[in-house]
Design an enzyme around this catalytic site. Structure first.
Site, PDB file in Angstrom:
ATOM      1  N   ASN A  14       0.771  -1.116   0.098  1.00 25.91           N
ATOM      2  CA  ASN A  14       0.004  -0.045  -0.117  1.00 25.91           C
ATOM      3  C   ASN A  14       0.973   1.307   0.121  1.00 25.91           C
ATOM      4  OD1 ASN A  14      -2.918  -0.683   0.273  1.00 25.91           O
ATOM      5  ND2 ASN A  14      -2.001  -2.240   1.532  1.00 25.91           N
ATOM      6  N   MET A  94       0.660  -1.968  12.381  1.00 25.99           N
ATOM      7  CA  MET A  94      -0.168  -2.870  13.323  1.00 25.99           C
ATOM      8  C   MET A  94       0.153  -2.756  14.745  1.00 25.99           C
ATOM      9  SD  MET A  94      -1.509  -4.370  11.101  1.00 25.99           S
ATOM     10  CE  MET A  94      -2.207  -5.958  11.785  1.00 25.99           C
ATOM     11  N   LEU A  97      -2.816   2.804  18.552  1.00 27.18           N
ATOM     12  CA  LEU A  97      -2.419   4.082  18.992  1.00 27.18           C
ATOM     13  C   LEU A  97      -3.075   4.900  19.842  1.00 27.18           C
ATOM     14  CD1 LEU A  97      -1.316   5.447  15.419  1.00 27.18           C
ATOM     15  CD2 LEU A  97       0.203   4.691  16.989  1.00 27.18           C
ATOM     16  N   ASN A 111      -6.669   5.530   8.167  1.00 24.76           N
ATOM     17  CA  ASN A 111      -6.100   4.154   8.371  1.00 24.76           C
ATOM     18  C   ASN A 111      -6.773   3.229   7.368  1.00 24.76           C
ATOM     19  OD1 ASN A 111      -4.980   1.541   9.814  1.00 24.76           O
ATOM     20  ND2 ASN A 111      -7.191   1.092  10.061  1.00 24.76           N
ATOM     21  N   HIS A 113      -8.195  -0.225   6.238  1.00 21.34           N
ATOM     22  CA  HIS A 113      -8.301  -1.487   6.895  1.00 21.34           C
ATOM     23  C   HIS A 113      -9.252  -2.313   5.906  1.00 21.34           C
ATOM     24  CE1 HIS A 113      -9.465  -4.326  10.217  1.00 21.34           C
ATOM     25  NE2 HIS A 113     -10.743  -4.010   9.753  1.00 21.34           N
ATOM     26  N   ASP A 153     -10.785   1.025  14.334  1.00 23.03           N
ATOM     27  CA  ASP A 153     -11.290   0.867  13.148  1.00 23.03           C
ATOM     28  C   ASP A 153     -12.769   1.326  13.133  1.00 23.03           C
ATOM     29  OD1 ASP A 153      -9.626  -2.373  12.930  1.00 23.03           O
ATOM     30  OD2 ASP A 153      -9.229  -0.382  12.175  1.00 23.03           O
TER      31      ASP A 153
HETATM   32  N1  LIG Z   1      -6.148   3.938  18.059  1.00 21.25           N
HETATM   33  C1  LIG Z   1      -6.116   3.334  16.847  1.00 21.25           C
HETATM   34  N2  LIG Z   1      -5.084   2.875  16.634  1.00 21.25           N
HETATM   35  C2  LIG Z   1      -4.839   2.169  15.498  1.00 21.25           C
HETATM   36  C3  LIG Z   1      -6.322   2.101  14.508  1.00 21.25           C
HETATM   37  C4  LIG Z   1      -7.339   2.467  14.946  1.00 21.25           C
HETATM   38  O1  LIG Z   1      -8.390   2.485  14.097  1.00 21.25           O
HETATM   39  N3  LIG Z   1      -7.410   3.045  16.171  1.00 21.25           N
HETATM   40  N4  LIG Z   1      -6.177   0.993  13.418  1.00 21.25           N
HETATM   41  C5  LIG Z   1      -5.062   0.165  13.364  1.00 21.25           C
HETATM   42  C6  LIG Z   1      -4.722  -0.729  12.474  1.00 21.25           C
HETATM   43  N5  LIG Z   1      -5.553  -1.972  12.683  1.00 21.25           N
HETATM   44  C7  LIG Z   1      -6.690  -2.233  12.012  1.00 21.25           C
HETATM   45  O2  LIG Z   1      -6.834  -1.641  10.960  1.00 21.25           O
HETATM   46  C8  LIG Z   1      -5.188  -2.696  13.715  1.00 21.25           C
HETATM   47  C9  LIG Z   1      -3.622  -3.180  13.963  1.00 21.25           C
HETATM   48  C10 LIG Z   1      -3.342  -3.827  15.066  1.00 21.25           C
HETATM   49  C11 LIG Z   1      -4.213  -4.127  16.070  1.00 21.25           C
HETATM   50  C12 LIG Z   1      -3.711  -4.762  17.276  1.00 21.25           C
HETATM   51  O3  LIG Z   1      -4.416  -5.610  18.250  1.00 21.25           O
HETATM   52  N6  LIG Z   1      -2.328  -4.661  17.597  1.00 21.25           N
HETATM   53  C13 LIG Z   1      -1.855  -5.031  18.922  1.00 21.25           C
HETATM   54  C14 LIG Z   1      -0.411  -5.898  18.452  1.00 21.25           C
HETATM   55  C15 LIG Z   1      -0.920  -6.860  17.264  1.00 21.25           C
HETATM   56  C16 LIG Z   1       0.462  -7.513  16.888  1.00 21.25           C
HETATM   57  O4  LIG Z   1       1.687  -7.049  17.313  1.00 21.25           O
HETATM   58  O5  LIG Z   1       0.275  -8.504  15.772  1.00 21.25           O
HETATM   59  C17 LIG Z   1      -1.492  -4.036  19.952  1.00 21.25           C
HETATM   60  O6  LIG Z   1      -1.242  -2.908  19.233  1.00 21.25           O
HETATM   61  O7  LIG Z   1      -1.118  -4.377  20.945  1.00 21.25           O
HETATM   62  C18 LIG Z   1      -5.530  -3.655  15.935  1.00 21.25           C
HETATM   63  C19 LIG Z   1      -6.121  -2.864  14.891  1.00 21.25           C
HETATM   64  C20 LIG Z   1      -3.771   0.815  13.844  1.00 21.25           C
HETATM   65  N7  LIG Z   1      -3.708   1.450  15.102  1.00 21.25           N
HETATM   66  N1  LIG Z   2      -5.993  -3.731  10.949  1.00 23.14           N
HETATM   67  C1  LIG Z   2      -4.914  -3.279  10.034  1.00 23.14           C
HETATM   68  C2  LIG Z   2      -4.573  -4.180   8.922  1.00 23.14           C
HETATM   69  O1  LIG Z   2      -4.930  -5.198   8.769  1.00 23.14           O
HETATM   70  N2  LIG Z   2      -3.924  -3.547   7.726  1.00 23.14           N
HETATM   71  C3  LIG Z   2      -3.705  -4.290   6.360  1.00 23.14           C
HETATM   72  O2  LIG Z   2      -2.320  -4.631   6.427  1.00 23.14           O
HETATM   73  C4  LIG Z   2      -2.051  -5.033   5.153  1.00 23.14           C
HETATM   74  C5  LIG Z   2      -0.610  -4.325   4.947  1.00 23.14           C
HETATM   75  O3  LIG Z   2      -0.395  -4.751   3.652  1.00 23.14           O
HETATM   76  P1  LIG Z   2       1.043  -4.059   3.068  1.00 23.14           P
HETATM   77  O4  LIG Z   2       2.284  -4.123   3.934  1.00 23.14           O
HETATM   78  O5  LIG Z   2       1.289  -4.761   1.810  1.00 23.14           O
HETATM   79  O6  LIG Z   2       0.636  -2.556   2.831  1.00 23.14           O
HETATM   80  C6  LIG Z   2      -3.289  -4.450   4.339  1.00 23.14           C
HETATM   81  O7  LIG Z   2      -3.904  -5.496   3.826  1.00 23.14           O
HETATM   82  C7  LIG Z   2      -3.826  -3.807   5.157  1.00 23.14           C
HETATM   83  O8  LIG Z   2      -5.560  -3.660   4.899  1.00 23.14           O
END
Ligand SMILES: Nc1nc2c(c(=O)[nH]1)N[C@@H](CN(C=O)c1ccc(C(=O)N[C@@H](CCC(=O)O)C(=O)O)cc1)CN2
Ligand SMILES: NCC(=O)N[C@@H]1O[C@H](COP(=O)([O-])[O-])[C@@H](O)[C@H]1O
Length: 239
Positions: A14, A94, A97, A111, A113, A153
């Site tokens: 992306n 990932m 925040l 973001n 998603h 999300d």
């Molecule tokens: N405050 C927010 N922070 C983030 C959002 C958001 O909408 N509000 N979007 C995420 C991206 N995301 C989904 O789209 C997402 C990514 C990661 C996690 C999560 O559970 N992370 C864990 C660690 C997971 C791992 O290490 O594999 C964590 O942070 O402890 C949930 C949603 C980005 N941030």
């Molecule tokens: N919850 C957040 C999440 O799942 N994000 C997802 O991580 C991938 C990143 O791909 P990329 O590193 O090839 O851009 C993408 O599929 C994006 O939608």
């Protein structure tokens, strides 16, 4: 020149879509000034370096050993603010925040998603959608770009698009279809946020919406909240 900071954790396909769109001037007068990854091995860092874009590895682990996650978020916000960005894009970032970050940064945060609004929040969304389809629980899935708020999300949808699932789809086939949609919708969302807008009168917004309809295929406008774009800007002027 609009300044964009992109946060990644992995492959960076992306990020590559944003880089390519900017190099093709599809996002006029904009540049990525910094790519930040919390993972050293993220291939997205290589993608950025190949295009002479500054990168920074910003791991969480040292903060878990000796500081706190809140301090990680505060320090990350300081790095981001150092770029004086106009937009902050989470492209496969990932880590959740906290308000420490969201209340500290001075630009809108969006973001990408791989799910539709209200569906499969969190990680492994594509996998979960594939399983849900096989269990007959859903007929399709989708992709969205949304404003980032503390709730995961759940922020205001900027753009979303339905992605069909076919009975013969393997997880890999669905992932490929989803990524193709992601690359397109993320660029479209960035374009709509960064392209200067007409004065925010209601008539102008409706006109803008009409313009958008001309610019964007109808399917992109499903779930669109373009009418709220002015609201999105006003809400985020301080961020
Ligand atoms: N405050 C927010 N922070 C983030 C959002 C958001 O909408 N509000 N979007 C995420 C991206 N995301 C989904 O789209 C997402 C990514 C990661 C996690 C999560 O559970 N992370 C864990 C660690 C997971 C791992 O290490 O594999 C964590 O942070 O402890 C949930 C949603 C980005 N941030
Ligand atoms: N919850 C957040 C999440 O799942 N994000 C997802 O991580 C991938 C990143 O791909 P990329 O590193 O090839 O851009 C993408 O599929 C994006 O939608």
């Amino acid at each position: 020149m609009k300044r964009v900071v992109v946060l990644i954790s992995g492959n960076g396909s992306n990020l590559q879509a944003i880089i390519d769109s900017m190099e093709r001037k599809e996002v006029p007068n904009a540049q990525i000034t910094l790519v930040i990854s919390n993972k050293k091995e993220a291939f997205g860092l290589e993608r950025a370096k190949k295009h002479n874009i500054a990168t920074k590895y910003f791991p969480l682990k040292p903060y878990l050993d000796s500081k706190t996650r809140s301090q990680f978020d505060l320090d990350l916000a300081q790095v981001v603010n150092g770029e004086t960005p106009d937009l902050i894009v989470l492209a496969g970032w990932m880590l959740i925040l906290s308000p420490n970050f969201l209340d500290s940064v001075k630009a809108p945060v969006i973001n990408l998603h791989p799910a539709l609004p209200g569906q499969f929040a969190g990680t492994h969304a594509i996998e979960r959608a594939h399983s849900a389809y096989q269990e007959g629980k859903i007929q399709h899935t989708g992709v969205m770009v949304h404003r980032v708020i503390p709730e995961i999300d759940a922020g205001e949808t900027i753009l979303s698009e339905v992605v069909p699932i076919h009975p013969e789809d393997t997880l890999e086939a669905l992932e490929d279809r989803m990524h193709q949609t992601e690359h397109r919708i993320l660029v479209a969302a960035i374009r709509k946020i960064l392209i200067p807008r007409v004065a925010s009168s209601s008539r102008a917004e409706i006109k803008t919406f009409d313009n958008i309809q001309e610019e964007c295929p109808k399917r992109l406008l499903l779930h669109s909240s373009y009418f709220n774009l002015g609201k999105f800007f006003s809400h985020n002027s301080g961020r």
